[in-house]
Design a protein around this motif. Structure first.
Motif, PDB file in Angstrom:
ATOM      1  N   TYR A 160       4.460   3.736  12.397  1.00  0.00           N
ATOM      2  CA  TYR A 160       3.372   3.268  13.236  1.00  0.00           C
ATOM      3  C   TYR A 160       2.046   3.829  12.711  1.00  0.00           C
ATOM      4  N   LEU A 182       7.105   6.841  15.903  1.00  0.00           N
ATOM      5  CA  LEU A 182       6.667   6.758  17.295  1.00  0.00           C
ATOM      6  C   LEU A 182       7.544   7.637  18.183  1.00  0.00           C
ATOM      7  N   VAL A 202      -0.641   5.727  22.730  1.00  0.00           N
ATOM      8  CA  VAL A 202      -0.881   4.581  21.852  1.00  0.00           C
ATOM      9  C   VAL A 202      -2.076   3.792  22.368  1.00  0.00           C
ATOM     10  N   ASN A 204      -4.775   0.843  23.317  1.00  0.00           N
ATOM     11  CA  ASN A 204      -4.730  -0.545  23.770  1.00  0.00           C
ATOM     12  C   ASN A 204      -5.962  -1.322  23.318  1.00  0.00           C
ATOM     13  N   LYS A 208      -5.106  -2.412  18.913  1.00  0.00           N
ATOM     14  CA  LYS A 208      -3.958  -1.976  19.708  1.00  0.00           C
ATOM     15  C   LYS A 208      -2.877  -1.389  18.807  1.00  0.00           C
ATOM     16  N   GLY A 209      -2.075  -0.483  19.376  1.00  0.00           N
ATOM     17  CA  GLY A 209      -0.894  -0.007  18.694  1.00  0.00           C
ATOM     18  C   GLY A 209      -1.099   1.149  17.742  1.00  0.00           C
TER      19      GLY A 209
END
Length: 233
Positions: free
Chosen positions: A47, A72, A78, A80, A105-106
């Motif tokens: 990630y 992760l 995390v 948004n 995001k992410g």
């Protein structure tokens, strides 16, 4: 009730004349912290992750991607896509007073990051710019604590005063300044690339030690270079 203090800059876009509002940051945002990750957690794949150190090595107002990755974890924070991050530790109070908008995001938000989530009345890029420049940056530096290592806490951030116009003008200001910043970054990268090319050419266009010809020549030049004492020429 006393009239709320307002302020406006001297330079405005056409059609905007209203004063800017002044509020404490806690009135227009919520606060939290990144957690659970450091440089030791970085992997080649996984990630995308953003660590506070990147705000010192590759500082940008707007973050849409990152070249660092991690696994992760269950309790990871995390993004948004509307977070403002400010480092919670640094070497000087001036260095620590900087903010970036995590616009994607992410992305995992690592330890030592203060996270600010503005309400819909505030454009995140405008807020990042406001916190990183001029009087607001100076106010942030003033509330930072410590000597050899400086710390900045969310409780300090909440009390900082912010001036802001309506959301449309915020967008115009944020976008034009970010465009200029991107242009500067592009030219800086080009300059770095040219410096590498120059370094390589200096090594190849001059003979190496104990050699009489350089590795790279222009067309039609093949003779050996002559050697002379500097006083002779």
């Amino acid at each position: 009730m006393a009239k709320e203090e307002k302020k406006a800059p001297k330079l405005r876009f056409n059609g905007y004349t209203n004063d800017w509002e002044q509020v404490k940051l806690e009135k227009i945002a919520t606060f939290s912290k990144g957690k659970g990750y450091s440089k030791l957690d970085l992997k080649r794949k996984g990630y995308p992750i953003f660590l506070y150190g990147q705000m010192y090595t590759d500082y940008r107002y707007k973050i849409v991607e990152t070249s660092t990755y991690a696994i992760l974890k269950e309790d990871a924070v995390v993004s948004n896509g509307n977070e403002i991050v400010i480092p919670s530790s640094g070497e000087t109070s001036v260095d620590i007073a900087r903010a970036s908008w995590i616009a994607q995001k992410g992305i995992i938000l690592g330890s030592d990051l203060n996270i600010i989530r503005p309400t819909s009345s505030v454009y995140p890029l405008f807020l990042a710019l406001s916190l990183s420049n001029n009087q607001v940056k100076y106010n942030l530096a003033k509330v930072a604590q410590g000597n050899s290592i400086v710390h900045l806490y969310n409780n300090n951030l909440k009390k900082v005063n912010i001036y802001f116009p309506n959301i449309v003008e915020q967008n115009k200001i944020g976008n034009i300044l970010n465009s200029i910043s991107n242009c500067i970054n592009l030219h800086e990268r080009k300059c770095e690339e040219l410096a590498l090319i120059k370094k390589a050419l200096l090594q190849k266009l001059f003979p190496k030690k104990d050699e009489i010809k350089p590795e790279v020549r222009y067309k039609n030049f093949s003779d050996a270079w002559e050697q002379r004492k500097l006083g002779e020429v």
